[in-house]
Design a protein around this motif. Sequence first.
Motif, mmCIF file in Angstrom:
data_model
loop_
_atom_site.group_PDB
_atom_site.id
_atom_site.type_symbol
_atom_site.label_atom_id
_atom_site.label_comp_id
_atom_site.label_asym_id
_atom_site.label_seq_id
_atom_site.Cartn_x
_atom_site.Cartn_y
_atom_site.Cartn_z
ATOM 1 N N GLU A 93 0.826 -1.215 0.000
ATOM 2 C CA GLU A 93 0.000 0.000 0.000
ATOM 3 C C GLU A 93 0.856 1.260 0.000
ATOM 4 O O GLU A 93 0.536 2.241 -0.686
ATOM 5 C CB GLU A 93 -0.932 -0.004 1.207
ATOM 6 N N THR A 109 -6.263 4.692 -3.857
ATOM 7 C CA THR A 109 -5.512 3.529 -3.407
ATOM 8 C C THR A 109 -6.394 2.284 -3.394
ATOM 9 O O THR A 109 -5.985 1.202 -3.828
ATOM 10 C CB THR A 109 -4.953 3.775 -1.996
ATOM 11 N N GLY A 110 -7.627 2.441 -2.911
ATOM 12 C CA GLY A 110 -8.540 1.309 -2.859
ATOM 13 C C GLY A 110 -8.838 0.740 -4.228
ATOM 14 O O GLY A 110 -8.898 -0.490 -4.401
ATOM 15 N N GLU A 111 -9.011 1.605 -5.235
ATOM 16 C CA GLU A 111 -9.273 1.144 -6.598
ATOM 17 C C GLU A 111 -8.071 0.408 -7.163
ATOM 18 O O GLU A 111 -8.210 -0.632 -7.816
ATOM 19 C CB GLU A 111 -9.638 2.340 -7.487
ATOM 20 N N LEU A 113 -5.728 -1.200 -5.478
ATOM 21 C CA LEU A 113 -5.627 -2.495 -4.806
ATOM 22 C C LEU A 113 -6.659 -3.471 -5.358
ATOM 23 O O LEU A 113 -6.372 -4.665 -5.543
ATOM 24 C CB LEU A 113 -5.822 -2.322 -3.301
ATOM 25 N N ARG A 114 -7.851 -2.967 -5.670
ATOM 26 C CA ARG A 114 -8.921 -3.839 -6.167
ATOM 27 C C ARG A 114 -8.610 -4.366 -7.559
ATOM 28 O O ARG A 114 -8.711 -5.571 -7.809
ATOM 29 C CB ARG A 114 -10.248 -3.079 -6.191
ATOM 30 N N SER A 116 -5.869 -4.731 -9.051
ATOM 31 C CA SER A 116 -4.675 -5.573 -9.103
ATOM 32 C C SER A 116 -4.823 -6.841 -8.263
ATOM 33 O O SER A 116 -3.924 -7.696 -8.271
ATOM 34 C CB SER A 116 -3.452 -4.784 -8.628
ATOM 35 N N GLU A 119 -5.723 -6.529 -2.510
ATOM 36 C CA GLU A 119 -6.370 -6.018 -1.291
ATOM 37 C C GLU A 119 -5.923 -6.782 -0.055
ATOM 38 O O GLU A 119 -5.708 -6.179 1.009
ATOM 39 C CB GLU A 119 -7.890 -6.083 -1.447
ATOM 40 N N ASP A 120 -5.789 -8.094 -0.153
ATOM 41 C CA ASP A 120 -5.386 -8.898 0.999
ATOM 42 C C ASP A 120 -3.888 -8.847 1.256
ATOM 43 O O ASP A 120 -3.409 -9.371 2.276
ATOM 44 C CB ASP A 120 -5.809 -10.359 0.800
ATOM 45 N N ASP A 121 -3.144 -8.234 0.345
ATOM 46 C CA ASP A 121 -1.688 -8.175 0.476
ATOM 47 C C ASP A 121 -1.187 -6.763 0.732
ATOM 48 O O ASP A 121 0.025 -6.517 0.679
ATOM 49 C CB ASP A 121 -1.030 -8.708 -0.806
ATOM 50 N N ARG A 122 -2.090 -5.850 1.026
ATOM 51 C CA ARG A 122 -1.718 -4.441 1.150
ATOM 52 C C ARG A 122 -0.682 -4.196 2.245
ATOM 53 O O ARG A 122 0.121 -3.257 2.159
ATOM 54 C CB ARG A 122 -2.960 -3.596 1.399
#
Length: 301
Positions: A93, A109-111, A113-114, A116, A119-122
Amino acid sequence: MKHAIELEHVTKQYREKKAVDDMTLHIEQGSIVALLGPNGAGKSTTVNMVLGLTAPTAGTVRLMGGSPRDRAVRNRIGAMLQEVSVIDSLKVEETINLFRSYYTNPLSTGELLRISGLEDDRGKYATSLSGGQMRRLGFALAMAGDPELIFLDEPTVGMDVTSRQLFWRTIRSFAGSGRTIILTTHYLEEADSIADRVVVVNQGKIVADGTLDEIKESTGSRHVSFTAGSNVMTNRLLGLPGVTDVQWTGRRVKVYGRDTDGLLYALIRSDLDIQDIETHKGGLEDAFQSLVGSPEAETMV
């Protein structure tokens, strides 16, 4: 239509070798172009010049009407290259947020992570990611600035099936929003499934440029195959209307021609002893092999 990329008589020379040889190429805004070619064809050199990472020996390169080296132009592009460099002490992140800070209007940032799938690896350190996860991080970084023009260099190498499916769903959604996408890949089925234009490069020159259908049809790979009986002879097959070539593998025969429906009709009416008939329209892999050689050589260089 406006051009996103313009190369005019571009040459790049390294000592005695011309990596790119007098190339002229225009790519329209909003198109999805697969840039293909065998090892050493000049694809990477071309992309590096378009990105402003190296200067041409001769000719001009323009990106969205400006120089690839202009900051205003760089603010509108994203590049997913084969190698992703990350800072040792930063988490996923944090790395994404660092790249977001380079752009005027970044995606959230949320978009990132989504899209790619990270999200679980942030919270993981970027240097601890697997090869497939690192490729997905590279995609997030390429998309950080919400680019109008995206370069994807072998984007799915190392990704598992689930990650690859997510990646292409995301790319298709971005493609529908008017972005220009330049793709290099050795997975020809990926190019076949998404590109609306294919440019094939070999020995620094463009050897084919057109829609997928135009590329496939230009190489004459359409054929009808069957198992031949005792009365089937090459000269009889070559005498049928529309036949351009005949190839034998044991008793299995391939009869080539542009109109496979016409070939099939002629074969059935010929009273030849044939069975197990199949028609083949020809794919991008067939066309690529015909243009530059073995598809196994297709890698980004």
